[in-house]
Design an enzyme around this catalytic site. Structure first.
Site, short mmCIF file in Angstrom:
data_model
loop_
_atom_site.label_atom_id
_atom_site.label_comp_id
_atom_site.label_asym_id
_atom_site.label_seq_id
_atom_site.Cartn_x
_atom_site.Cartn_y
_atom_site.Cartn_z
N ASP A 44 -0.09 5.10 1.02
CA ASP A 44 -0.24 6.06 2.11
C ASP A 44 -0.20 5.36 3.47
O ASP A 44 -0.86 4.34 3.69
CB ASP A 44 -1.56 6.81 1.97
CG ASP A 44 -1.59 7.70 0.73
OD1 ASP A 44 -0.58 7.73 0.01
OD2 ASP A 44 -2.63 8.33 0.47
N ASP A 88 -1.66 -0.52 6.11
CA ASP A 88 -1.93 0.08 7.41
C ASP A 88 -3.41 0.08 7.75
O ASP A 88 -3.78 0.35 8.89
CB ASP A 88 -1.46 1.53 7.40
CG ASP A 88 -2.35 2.40 6.51
OD1 ASP A 88 -3.10 3.23 7.04
OD2 ASP A 88 -2.31 2.21 5.28
N ASP A 130 0.86 -1.18 0.00
CA ASP A 130 0.00 0.00 0.00
C ASP A 130 0.90 1.24 0.00
O ASP A 130 2.10 1.15 0.33
CB ASP A 130 -0.90 -0.03 1.24
CG ASP A 130 -1.90 1.12 1.26
OD1 ASP A 130 -2.31 1.55 0.17
OD2 ASP A 130 -2.24 1.58 2.36
#
Length: 544
Positions: free
Chosen positions: A10, A180, A8
């Protein structure tokens, strides 16, 4: 089929949202006004702290419509501008993780909800094998406010990853996924090796329940973080000289420590208290320390987890392995401060009082591997706080605590080019000695008590060295007080001859026995002896 590693963007590869950089790039190419959208900064800051939420993702999806009519070429240009800035904002330890997957033969892929106009140029700059991102619809050279294909978020991200894996012959069971977000559970659960990176509170709970590893790419591997803080952050706030009441720390030369970037701090070693003194000195500059420490500390059930949590680097002494230096070089590349004690251990006996410091090659080799500057630190007096002969520091010295000097010097100028590292080692040790007080650069004659304090608990010099009769504190001159004297080695028992061996011995013939009996002299000389022999001879012959 091989696996792949899906990352991922961000709050995973990046420490926060890519949105602010993308917005600035869009303004640069003239697609957005000079002024920020009201509440824009708050939204991005909230995302950095909390992560994805349903309202924030709904807002992001609505933003696709807001882009209708934008020139596709200008959008692509803004994406390239943003990627050029984002590539320098990757988490410090992200590149090392990416390189590990490449070395294992896995494809490295970015999987993000962000627009493909940002993902694709960034993936190209990073050398990724692919980019899975949300594509905006284009009609007649302009964005039309729609999404072309899947919206790469939640279950849609898993679907897009499956499509990519099928097209590129990738086995998801052998693949890794890093994210996250709580909303990336479908992707994390769809691969064989899910990893929660800087997880939001809900993903952290899920990872704990499902046994998924949790890591953070802004700190060394194995260092935990809670609410965005690692143990070193707590240490920095507590590492103040006035808080250490059992020692008077005199710290100077803090201005020589780099404010940012990797640096090697090299110090002399006089006491177990040295690490506390160095950490306190570095804290004055706001720099956490990653020390190289002996592996035995990590093996301790009590101290081991604490040492690992502070990001220490284990050194298996005596193996000659370069693994600790390689790990230290990675930390330096990530902008960390690595602490190394070139002497390797606290000197024993008379060597402890020698003014000339002897270092090992590791500090020079690490400097060559990393290119990081070497900053010397001279420590004096720490042995009075925690001598090697004591199991714990003298924390009760509150009325008149001993003084400990910690002086930081300017960076050491090294050659780094010659084949031998010895000249650079000598330069480092000389620079450390220069930070010691004058008494530390003179040869002194220690007392027997002072010599005893340089040995571990239960060990003393074999012969007092205060009178000069000792051998300089070498290991062979020391003995354990509580060790029992060596027992003499048992004598080897002479094996008895078996009856079989007796029988196997060839017998003399009767004729030879008779000759032996006749020729064998008696014990006494003279006629009497001769008569006895003469009498015996016929008797032996008669028996034949």
């Amino acid at each position: 089929m091989n696996g792949a590693a899906f990352f991922d963007l961000d709050r995973t590869l990046l420490p926060g949202a890519s949105g602010p950089v993308v917005s600035d790039a869009l303004r640069t190419v003239g697609l957005m006004g000079d002024r920020k959208i009201p509440g824009e900064s708050f939204v991005f800051e909230f995302f950095d702290r909390i992560g994805e939420t349903l309202p924030s993702m709904a807002l992001a999806r609505t933003g696709v419509r807001f882009s209708a009519g934008w020139d596709a070429d200008l959008v692509a240009e803004a994406g390239r501008l943003a990627a050029a800035q984002l590539v320098d904002r990757l988490q410090p330890f992200a590149l090392h993780l990416i390189d590990e997957h490449r070395a294992a033969g896995r494809k490295v892929v970015m999987a993000t909800t962000s627009p493909s106009t940002v993902c694709e140029p960034l993936a190209e700059l990073l050398g990724f094998d692919g980019c899975i991102a949300t594509k905006y619809g284009v009609t007649d050279g302009a964005l039309d406010g729609t999404i072309d294909g899947r919206y790469v978020w939640g279950i849609g991200k898993l679907g897009a990853v499956k499509d990519w894996a099928l097209a590129h012959d990738v086995d998801l069971e052998q693949s890794f996924a890093y994210s996250d977000s709580f909303f990336d559970q479908p992707l994390l659960g769809g691969v064989g090796h899910p990893v929660a990176v800087n997880p939001d509170p809900r993903l952290r709970a899920v990872a704990r329940l499902r046994g998924w590893p949790i890591t953070h790419l802004d700190v060394p591997p194995g260092v935990p973080k809670i609410a965005g803080l690692e143990p070193q952050d707590l240490l920095l706030s507590l590492s103040r000289p006035e808080f250490i009441r059992y020692a008077k720390l005199d710290i100077s030369g803090v201005e020589h420590l780099p404010a940012e970037g990797g640096a090697i701090v090299a110090a002399n070693h006089r006491s177990y208290f040295d690490f506390v003194a160095i950490a306190t000195a570095l804290a004055q500059a706001g720099r956490p320390a990653r020390p190289l420490a002996k592996k035995e500390l990590f093996d301790s059930p009590l101290v081991g987890p604490l040492v690992a949590a502070f990001g220490a680097i284990p050194v298996d002494r005596g193996t000659g392995s370069d693994a600790p230096l390689e790990q230290a070089a990675e930390a330096l590349a990530a902008g960390e401060v690595v602490v190394i004690l070139p002497q390797g251990t606290i000197p024993r006996g008379r060597q402890f009082f020698e003014p000339e410091l002897v270092g090992k090659r590791g500090v020079a080799q690490l400097a060559r591997m990393s290119g990081a500057p070497v900053v010397p630190i001279g420590i004096w007096g720490s042995e009075h706080v925690w001598p090697r002969s004591a199991r714990v520091p003298a924390v009760w010295n509150l009325i008149d605590p001993p003084k400990v000097q910690v002086k930081i010097g300017p960076r050491v100028e090294l050659e780094r080019t010659k084949k031998s590292t010895l000249p650079d080692v000598a330069r480092v040790m000389t620079a450390i000695s220069a930070q010691l007080p004058p008494v530390g650069r003179k040869r002194t004659k220690p007392t027997a008590e002072e010599l005893a304090r340089t040995y571990p608990p239960g060990m003393t010099p074999n012969q007092p060295e205060a009178d000069g009769t000792g051998t300089g504190g070498k290991n062979k001159t020391a003995k354990r007080q509580d060790s029992a004297p060596k027992k003499p080695a048992p004598k080897k028992a002479t094996p008895k001859k078996s009856s079989a061996s007796k029988q196997s011995k060839p017998k003399k013939s009767k004729k030879n026995q008779d000759k032996a009996a006749i020729k064998k002299p008696g014990k006494k000389t003279g006629k009497k002896s001769g008569k006895k022999s003469a009498k015996k001879a016929p008797k032996a012959k008669a028996g034949s």
